[in-house]
Design a protein around this motif. Sequence first.
Motif, PDB file in Angstrom:
ATOM      1  N   GLN A 117      28.261  54.641 131.450  1.00 61.34           N
ATOM      2  CA  GLN A 117      26.847  53.567 131.495  1.00 61.34           C
ATOM      3  C   GLN A 117      25.696  54.333 131.636  1.00 61.34           C
ATOM      4  N   PRO A 118      24.658  54.417 131.109  1.00 56.71           N
ATOM      5  CA  PRO A 118      22.846  54.932 131.354  1.00 56.71           C
ATOM      6  C   PRO A 118      23.022  55.672 132.602  1.00 56.71           C
ATOM      7  N   GLY A 119      23.119  56.867 132.599  1.00 57.12           N
ATOM      8  CA  GLY A 119      22.843  57.687 134.232  1.00 57.12           C
ATOM      9  C   GLY A 119      23.780  57.258 135.162  1.00 57.12           C
ATOM     10  N   GLN A 120      25.673  57.568 134.539  1.00 55.47           N
ATOM     11  CA  GLN A 120      25.915  56.666 135.754  1.00 55.47           C
ATOM     12  C   GLN A 120      27.168  57.640 134.979  1.00 55.47           C
ATOM     13  N   SER A 121      28.182  57.661 136.108  1.00 51.78           N
ATOM     14  CA  SER A 121      29.108  58.078 136.277  1.00 51.78           C
ATOM     15  C   SER A 121      30.127  58.067 134.729  1.00 51.78           C
ATOM     16  N   LEU A 122      31.163  58.455 135.032  1.00 48.02           N
ATOM     17  CA  LEU A 122      32.941  57.778 133.721  1.00 48.02           C
ATOM     18  C   LEU A 122      33.668  56.912 134.591  1.00 48.02           C
ATOM     19  N   THR A 123      33.588  56.186 134.035  1.00 51.11           N
ATOM     20  CA  THR A 123      34.474  54.386 134.071  1.00 51.11           C
ATOM     21  C   THR A 123      35.838  54.523 133.485  1.00 51.11           C
ATOM     22  N   LEU A 124      36.811  54.127 134.392  1.00 53.80           N
ATOM     23  CA  LEU A 124      38.045  54.577 132.803  1.00 53.80           C
ATOM     24  C   LEU A 124      38.497  52.757 132.416  1.00 53.80           C
ATOM     25  N   ILE A 125      38.442  53.341 131.431  1.00 54.82           N
ATOM     26  CA  ILE A 125      38.640  51.184 130.768  1.00 54.82           C
ATOM     27  C   ILE A 125      40.323  51.252 130.866  1.00 54.82           C
ATOM     28  N   ALA A 126      40.513  51.794 129.636  1.00 54.18           N
ATOM     29  CA  ALA A 126      41.925  51.888 130.048  1.00 54.18           C
ATOM     30  C   ALA A 126      42.905  53.266 129.592  1.00 54.18           C
ATOM     31  N   THR A 127      43.936  52.881 129.527  1.00 56.32           N
ATOM     32  CA  THR A 127      45.264  54.409 129.080  1.00 56.32           C
ATOM     33  C   THR A 127      46.026  53.892 128.107  1.00 56.32           C
ATOM     34  N   ALA A 128      46.334  54.380 127.070  1.00 57.27           N
ATOM     35  CA  ALA A 128      47.088  54.011 125.801  1.00 57.27           C
ATOM     36  C   ALA A 128      47.962  55.213 125.410  1.00 57.27           C
ATOM     37  N   ASN A 129      48.711  54.051 125.558  1.00 55.93           N
ATOM     38  CA  ASN A 129      50.490  54.849 125.463  1.00 55.93           C
ATOM     39  C   ASN A 129      50.675  54.397 124.056  1.00 55.93           C
ATOM     40  N   GLN A 130      51.595  55.647 123.217  1.00 56.62           N
ATOM     41  CA  GLN A 130      52.092  54.715 122.050  1.00 56.62           C
ATOM     42  C   GLN A 130      53.359  54.234 122.107  1.00 56.62           C
ATOM     43  N   GLY A 131      52.679  52.847 120.982  1.00 53.98           N
ATOM     44  CA  GLY A 131      54.319  52.465 120.997  1.00 53.98           C
ATOM     45  C   GLY A 131      54.270  51.518 122.192  1.00 53.98           C
ATOM     46  N   SER A 132      52.828  51.326 123.368  1.00 50.91           N
ATOM     47  CA  SER A 132      52.997  50.213 124.031  1.00 50.91           C
ATOM     48  C   SER A 132      51.742  49.557 124.859  1.00 50.91           C
ATOM     49  N   GLU A 133      51.663  48.103 125.036  1.00 51.80           N
ATOM     50  CA  GLU A 133      50.764  47.416 125.122  1.00 51.80           C
ATOM     51  C   GLU A 133      49.501  48.756 126.255  1.00 51.80           C
ATOM     52  N   ALA A 134      47.602  49.129 125.596  1.00 50.18           N
ATOM     53  CA  ALA A 134      47.666  49.582 126.355  1.00 50.18           C
ATOM     54  C   ALA A 134      47.459  48.626 128.278  1.00 50.18           C
ATOM     55  N   SER A 142      44.173  50.382 120.237  1.00 48.59           N
ATOM     56  CA  SER A 142      45.179  50.870 118.765  1.00 48.59           C
ATOM     57  C   SER A 142      45.581  52.332 119.380  1.00 48.59           C
ATOM     58  N   ARG A 143      47.639  52.896 119.367  1.00 50.25           N
ATOM     59  CA  ARG A 143      47.635  53.951 119.320  1.00 50.25           C
ATOM     60  C   ARG A 143      48.905  54.034 118.367  1.00 50.25           C
ATOM     61  N   PRO A 144      48.760  53.810 116.964  1.00 52.29           N
ATOM     62  CA  PRO A 144      49.751  53.901 116.202  1.00 52.29           C
ATOM     63  C   PRO A 144      50.569  55.391 116.388  1.00 52.29           C
ATOM     64  N   ASN A 145      50.411  56.385 117.160  1.00 54.24           N
ATOM     65  CA  ASN A 145      50.869  57.583 116.832  1.00 54.24           C
ATOM     66  C   ASN A 145      50.833  58.872 118.005  1.00 54.24           C
ATOM     67  N   LEU A 146      51.131  59.905 117.929  1.00 52.14           N
ATOM     68  CA  LEU A 146      50.697  60.509 118.944  1.00 52.14           C
ATOM     69  C   LEU A 146      49.324  61.221 119.519  1.00 52.14           C
ATOM     70  N   THR A 147      49.602  61.021 118.211  1.00 51.31           N
ATOM     71  CA  THR A 147      47.638  62.065 117.954  1.00 51.31           C
ATOM     72  C   THR A 147      46.392  61.403 117.864  1.00 51.31           C
ATOM     73  N   PHE A 148      46.815  59.511 117.876  1.00 51.43           N
ATOM     74  CA  PHE A 148      45.433  58.719 117.281  1.00 51.43           C
ATOM     75  C   PHE A 148      45.239  57.561 117.979  1.00 51.43           C
ATOM     76  N   SER A 149      43.913  57.306 118.098  1.00 54.36           N
ATOM     77  CA  SER A 149      43.450  56.490 118.506  1.00 54.36           C
ATOM     78  C   SER A 149      42.261  55.462 118.778  1.00 54.36           C
ATOM     79  N   THR A 150      41.864  54.398 118.947  1.00 51.47           N
ATOM     80  CA  THR A 150      41.233  53.910 118.259  1.00 51.47           C
ATOM     81  C   THR A 150      40.551  53.128 119.910  1.00 51.47           C
ATOM     82  N   LEU A 151      39.134  52.492 120.240  1.00 52.34           N
ATOM     83  CA  LEU A 151      38.925  51.954 121.029  1.00 52.34           C
ATOM     84  C   LEU A 151      37.463  50.762 120.400  1.00 52.34           C
ATOM     85  N   THR A 152      38.084  49.423 120.770  1.00 53.57           N
ATOM     86  CA  THR A 152      37.207  48.558 119.549  1.00 53.57           C
ATOM     87  C   THR A 152      36.251  47.864 120.562  1.00 53.57           C
TER      88      THR A 152
END
Lengths: 115, 115
Positions: free
Chosen positions: A38-55, A69-79
């Motif tokens: 967030q603006p002027g803030q530190s980084l906060t973890l939203i989620a961990t994404a493993n391939q083939g399982s729910e985040a 989404s984590r459809p393969n071992l090289t790609f992920s999306t966050l909506t």
Amino acid sequence: SAVISQKPSRDICQRGTSLTIQCQVDSQVTMMFWYRQQPGQSLTLIATANQGSEATYESGFVIDKFPISRPNLTFSTLTVSNMSPEDSSIYLCSSSIGTGNTEAFFGQGTRLTVV
Amino acid sequence: AQTVTQSQPEMSVQEAETVTLSCTYDTSENNYYLFWYKQPPSRQMILVIRQEAYKQQNATENRFSVNFQKAAKSFSLKISDSQLGDTAMYFCAFMIYNAGNMLTFGGGTRLMVKP
């Protein structure tokens, strides 16, 4: 080392809409991480994404708001869904190569502004 | 849960001088890693230096060195011969050993190097 390509680099979105952020890694990685800064803030973890399982989501973040989404071992999306001005932040993806390799690599970040 | 605290929101230093950024952390873990990351205005997170908790010797990387005091849970970063390119946000971060490579970040210190 690894290179993570993240896009878009920035976007301005209307409230109530959704934005999908993509991260492409040039190596196969087991885990990918999504952070919010967030603006002027530190980084906060939203989620961990493993391939083939729910985040796995951290406290305060839910799948309906931030589906991943984590459809393969090289790609992920966050909506970011049903956006409000409070969602205006920088979103970053991150990963490490291999077990025991502690260096985390980051994408370039997505600066999201919700109007 | 782990917490990381950076007590200096902003600091400035003259070019070629030395500056020390403070970081303290709290954890019940015995095996972990500590990091300093740099985030310039480009938003790209860059690893500056890494320390393994089991190592007593302080890590050094060229002009960057740390003072790791495990008993005091303190992990400060010293930047020698400061350069204009060192101007950035600096984040102290913590990672539990063998627990998935997720990072817990401190609040950050904004460092300005003045000519």
